[in-house]
Write a protein that holds these residues in place. Structure first.
Motif, mmCIF file in Angstrom:
data_model
loop_
_atom_site.group_PDB
_atom_site.id
_atom_site.type_symbol
_atom_site.label_atom_id
_atom_site.label_comp_id
_atom_site.label_asym_id
_atom_site.label_seq_id
_atom_site.Cartn_x
_atom_site.Cartn_y
_atom_site.Cartn_z
ATOM 1 N N SER A 94 0.825 -1.193 0.000
ATOM 2 C CA SER A 94 0.000 0.000 0.000
ATOM 3 C C SER A 94 0.867 1.254 0.000
ATOM 4 C CB SER A 94 -0.970 -0.051 1.187
ATOM 5 O OG SER A 94 -1.985 0.915 1.077
ATOM 6 N N SER A 145 -0.374 -4.081 -3.726
ATOM 7 C CA SER A 145 -1.523 -3.194 -3.513
ATOM 8 C C SER A 145 -1.120 -1.729 -3.479
ATOM 9 C CB SER A 145 -2.243 -3.563 -2.203
ATOM 10 O OG SER A 145 -2.574 -4.932 -2.178
ATOM 11 N N HIS A 197 -1.448 -7.140 -7.231
ATOM 12 C CA HIS A 197 -2.663 -6.447 -6.804
ATOM 13 C C HIS A 197 -3.835 -7.415 -6.748
ATOM 14 C CE1 HIS A 197 -3.015 -1.953 -6.450
ATOM 15 N NE2 HIS A 197 -4.239 -2.324 -6.104
ATOM 16 N N ASP A 251 -9.607 -5.049 -4.781
ATOM 17 C CA ASP A 251 -9.078 -3.997 -3.913
ATOM 18 C C ASP A 251 -9.865 -2.708 -4.147
ATOM 19 O OD1 ASP A 251 -7.597 -2.096 -2.530
ATOM 20 O OD2 ASP A 251 -5.674 -2.951 -3.099
ATOM 21 N N THR A 252 -10.574 -2.248 -3.122
ATOM 22 C CA THR A 252 -11.336 -1.004 -3.232
ATOM 23 C C THR A 252 -10.629 0.164 -2.550
ATOM 24 O OG1 THR A 252 -12.600 -1.562 -1.240
ATOM 25 C CG2 THR A 252 -13.530 -2.230 -3.366
ATOM 26 N N VAL A 253 -9.531 -0.106 -1.817
ATOM 27 C CA VAL A 253 -8.767 0.951 -1.153
ATOM 28 C C VAL A 253 -7.804 1.597 -2.144
ATOM 29 C CG1 VAL A 253 -7.164 1.491 0.719
ATOM 30 C CG2 VAL A 253 -8.992 -0.198 1.072
ATOM 31 N N VAL A 254 -7.038 0.774 -2.812
ATOM 32 C CA VAL A 254 -6.163 1.230 -3.906
ATOM 33 C C VAL A 254 -6.527 0.375 -5.120
ATOM 34 C CG1 VAL A 254 -3.797 1.573 -4.705
ATOM 35 C CG2 VAL A 254 -4.327 1.799 -2.272
ATOM 36 N N HIS A 306 -6.860 -1.473 -8.707
ATOM 37 C CA HIS A 306 -5.744 -2.009 -9.500
ATOM 38 C C HIS A 306 -5.493 -1.239 -10.786
ATOM 39 C CE1 HIS A 306 -9.233 -3.884 -11.474
ATOM 40 N NE2 HIS A 306 -8.463 -4.022 -12.534
ATOM 41 N N HIS A 311 -7.611 -5.614 -0.454
ATOM 42 C CA HIS A 311 -6.459 -4.806 -0.058
ATOM 43 C C HIS A 311 -5.784 -5.481 1.129
ATOM 44 C CE1 HIS A 311 -4.190 -1.077 -0.227
ATOM 45 N NE2 HIS A 311 -4.268 -0.982 1.092
ATOM 46 N N GLU A 312 -4.897 -6.420 0.831
ATOM 47 C CA GLU A 312 -4.301 -7.247 1.872
ATOM 48 C C GLU A 312 -3.070 -7.953 1.335
ATOM 49 O OE1 GLU A 312 -6.893 -10.704 2.629
ATOM 50 O OE2 GLU A 312 -7.921 -10.174 0.765
#
Length: 237
Positions: free
Chosen positions: A113, A137, A157, A161-164, A166, A193-194
């Motif tokens: 991240s 991510s 990725h 992933d909805t935080v960052v 792809h 996102h993990e």
């Protein structure tokens, strides 16, 4: 900036230096699962998880750290914030390389991240910082405008992933390919996102199998030069 030493070889000399950088609001401890897997796969590597220098300002007092503030962050100001944080980041990498007497080609930067953002941008800004950057991510603060010389970039990725999301990572991979960089990009379904074990195993596969351009170049330079001129005997006359 403090760091947490995850593992040194039980015996023998160091062969590799792996530096791990966590996401915003986390600490070096959050990279333990990746550190353990790398230490298992590369027993002669020094594997270090590095704490970000600043307290997480969105939740003061909770123990989290940050490489740069995300308060009020936008696409317009992200690059400036990353640029301001880069000198300390690069200085930390250089200091650890000196401490362990490890040259940059045998150094790999692993980021998750926000840590991935820092690792990617540091390799763009600082020549000969690391032989590989493995970004989980993450994304570039801005699309790269040049290929980092002799640095392999591995982007990993989760599709969910909805935080960052792809998308920026895929766009950066296409840009780097066009610029002639050593780059791989893996986007796995059903991963958010993990630091998902599937992403970690894919990263290990890339480390094992992807040959950098510098390796090919060194092999060609070391190969003996043979004359291409043919004699009449060679031509069967």
């Amino acid at each position: 900036m403090t760091h947490v030493l995850a593992r040194l070889p039980d015996h023998g000399e160091l062969d590799l230096l792996f530096l791990l950088f966590h996401g915003v609001g986390a600490t070096a401890d959050s990279m333990a699962v990746l550190a353990q897997r790398l230490a298992q796969e590369y027993p002669q590597a020094a594997v270090l998880c590095v704490d970000a220098p600043d307290e997480f300002d969105a939740a003061a007092g909770r123990g989290g750290r940050q490489w740069f503030s995300i308060q009020g962050i936008t696409d317009d100001n992200r690059a400036a914030r990353v640029a301001a944080a880069l000198p300390r980041f690069v200085a930390t990498v250089r200091a650890l390389q000196m401490r362990f007497a490890m040259a940059w080609p045998r150094t790999a930067l692993f980021g998750f991240s926000q840590g991935a953002i820092m690792a990617l941008e540091a390799a763009q800004a600082e020549p000969e910082l690391a032989g590989r950057v493995i970004a989980f991510s993450g994304r570039y603060a801005a699309l790269p405008d040049h290929a980092p010389r002799d640095t392999c970039v591995h982007l990993l990725h989760g599709l969910d992933d909805t935080v960052v999301p792809h998308g920026p990572a895929v766009a950066a991979a296409r840009q780097l390919v066009a610029l002639g960089a050593d780059v791989t990009a893996d986007v796995l379904p059903q991963v958010g996102h993990e630091l998902d074990p599937r992403l970690i195993e894919r990263a290990i596969d890339q480390l094992r199998t992807f040959l950098p351009q510098r390796t090919w170049r060194a092999a060609f330079e070391a190969a003996p030069v043979q004359s291409t001129a043919a004699s009449s005997k060679d031509l069967g006359r």
